[in-house]
Design a protein around this motif. Structure first.
Motif, PDB file in Angstrom:
ATOM      1  N   THR A  22     -15.457  10.978  -6.144  1.00 40.51           N
ATOM      2  CA  THR A  22     -14.020  10.698  -6.149  1.00 40.51           C
ATOM      3  C   THR A  22     -13.327  11.317  -4.953  1.00 40.51           C
ATOM      4  OG1 THR A  22     -14.129  10.769  -8.575  1.00 40.51           O
ATOM      5  CG2 THR A  22     -11.941  10.777  -7.560  1.00 40.51           C
ATOM      6  N   MET A  23     -12.758  10.474  -4.093  1.00 41.99           N
ATOM      7  CA  MET A  23     -11.943  10.938  -2.974  1.00 41.99           C
ATOM      8  C   MET A  23     -10.480  10.939  -3.409  1.00 41.99           C
ATOM      9  SD  MET A  23     -13.742   9.013   0.288  1.00 41.99           S
ATOM     10  CE  MET A  23     -14.269   7.504  -0.565  1.00 41.99           C
ATOM     11  N   SER A  48      -4.038   6.021  -2.014  1.00 38.38           N
ATOM     12  CA  SER A  48      -5.024   4.937  -2.014  1.00 38.38           C
ATOM     13  C   SER A  48      -5.766   4.845  -3.338  1.00 38.38           C
ATOM     14  CB  SER A  48      -6.041   5.141  -0.883  1.00 38.38           C
ATOM     15  OG  SER A  48      -5.398   5.149   0.371  1.00 38.38           O
ATOM     16  N   TYR A  49      -6.096   3.621  -3.719  1.00 36.91           N
ATOM     17  CA  TYR A  49      -6.905   3.354  -4.900  1.00 36.91           C
ATOM     18  C   TYR A  49      -8.176   2.616  -4.485  1.00 36.91           C
ATOM     19  CZ  TYR A  49      -3.084   4.425  -8.194  1.00 36.91           C
ATOM     20  OH  TYR A  49      -2.110   5.048  -8.933  1.00 36.91           O
ATOM     21  N   GLY A  50      -9.219   2.753  -5.277  1.00 31.19           N
ATOM     22  CA  GLY A  50     -10.425   1.975  -5.050  1.00 31.19           C
ATOM     23  C   GLY A  50     -11.525   2.398  -5.994  1.00 31.19           C
ATOM     24  N   MET A 106     -11.562   6.125  -5.226  1.00 34.32           N
ATOM     25  CA  MET A 106     -10.437   6.692  -4.492  1.00 34.32           C
ATOM     26  C   MET A 106      -9.249   6.701  -5.435  1.00 34.32           C
ATOM     27  SD  MET A 106     -10.724   4.973  -0.707  1.00 34.32           S
ATOM     28  CE  MET A 106      -9.411   6.025  -0.074  1.00 34.32           C
ATOM     29  N   ILE A 107      -8.509   7.813  -5.428  1.00 39.13           N
ATOM     30  CA  ILE A 107      -7.396   7.941  -6.371  1.00 39.13           C
ATOM     31  C   ILE A 107      -6.316   8.833  -5.762  1.00 39.13           C
ATOM     32  CG2 ILE A 107      -8.445   9.925  -7.559  1.00 39.13           C
ATOM     33  CD1 ILE A 107      -7.324   8.767 -10.178  1.00 39.13           C
ATOM     34  N   PRO A 108      -5.043   8.493  -5.935  1.00 36.92           N
ATOM     35  CA  PRO A 108      -3.979   9.367  -5.435  1.00 36.92           C
ATOM     36  C   PRO A 108      -3.944  10.689  -6.213  1.00 36.92           C
ATOM     37  CG  PRO A 108      -3.143   7.166  -5.905  1.00 36.92           C
ATOM     38  CD  PRO A 108      -4.499   7.250  -6.514  1.00 36.92           C
ATOM     39  N   ALA A 109      -3.572  11.739  -5.534  1.00 36.22           N
ATOM     40  CA  ALA A 109      -3.486  13.044  -6.196  1.00 36.22           C
ATOM     41  C   ALA A 109      -2.517  13.017  -7.365  1.00 36.22           C
ATOM     42  CB  ALA A 109      -3.059  14.110  -5.186  1.00 36.22           C
TER      43      ALA A 109
END
Length: 266
Positions: free
Chosen positions: A233-234, A239-241, A252-255
């Motif tokens: 997980t970044m 950003s999402y993904g 990928m996930i926003p904080a």
């Protein structure tokens, strides 16, 4: 154990976003070995031009003498005929912050095999091994991947293996100074790997993920298709993904999506 097809990958320059890769082929096609790089990635089947990120490529025989390379098209190369093992060295530019490509900077490294591992034409079904090396600038970094580990510590750099090329490219790799939240679901070890600053409640994240993973595993039932699972997980600004793989998921996930839940009582 080093397989007859062996890769060596190392972050060469964090600030310039470059991976150095060496591919060793013990038994190349005596008529001249072809190599190719996918234009797709498992789980996301749009055409993607990964080969455009290759900066240079060269080959040498077992005596370190140059072997000529001809580029056949944008993602396929032809080596000149040679006897005995051959080494192919090349460099990949990694500046695609997504779950589909490769990304490298001073904070972390991430890659999918489709971005960095040339396939050996005619030997795609053969076993492969991979040495993943730390960057000289950050030897303290850790590694997270679902690839089968042959040596090294649980989260350390070392040698990994896959039964064939398709298996190799279906196991993304994250490296850096990430956080690890581990939990069991139906007796299977799961690891939430978090790269980047976040505001999540760690205990709550593990509780919620345990419940979700156990529900999914019980829905499909045993025997389960893996004995360990990774969420790579970044954590980003906005950003999402997500892209699912055999025993891992690249995310990928926003904080802000991992904010602490606030419960108010009256």
């Amino acid at each position: 154990m080093i397989a007859a097809i062996h890769y060596d990958i190392k972050p060469a320059d964090l600030s310039r976003h470059l991976f150095d890769i060496t591919l060793t082929i013990d038994e190349p096609d005596q008529n001249g070995q072809q190599l190719w790089l996918p234009a797709w990635i498992p789980g996301s089947y749009l055409i993607r031009d990964f080969a455009k990120h290759m900066q240079w490529i060269e080959a040498v025989d077992e005596d370190d003498a140059p072997v000529a390379i001809q580029k056949l098209d944008k993602a396929r190369w032809q080596l000149a005929a040679t006897e005995g093992p051959v080494k192919v060295r090349y460099q990949v530019y990694a500046w695609d912050l997504s779950v589909r490509g490769a990304h490298l900077d001073e904070t972390h490294g991430f890659f999918n095999g489709t971005s960095v591992f040339l396939a050996v034409s005619g030997q795609e079904n053969d076993p492969v091994s991979v040495d993943i090396q730390p960057p000289s600038e950050a030897p303290h970094w850790k590694v997270a991947t679902g690839l089968g580990r042959q040596d090294g510590d649980k989260w350390g750099f070392g040698r990994f293996a896959a039964k064939d090329y398709d298996t190799l490219i279906d196991h993304p790799v994250e490296m850096g100074d990430f956080e690890i939240l581990s939990f069991d679901a139906c007796g299977i070890a799961h690891h939430l790997v978090l790269t980047g600053h976040h505001y999540g409640d760690r205990d709550q994240l593990k509780r919620d993920l345990t419940a979700i993973c156990e529900t999914e595993l019980q829905f499909f039932g045993a025997p389960y298709p893996f004995d360990e699972y990774w969420f790579l997980t970044m954590v980003t600004a906005d950003s999402y993904g997500g892209l699912e793989h055999r025993n891992s998921t690249a995310l990928m996930i926003p904080a802000t999506a991992l904010m602490v839940r606030i419960t108010t009582t009256f």
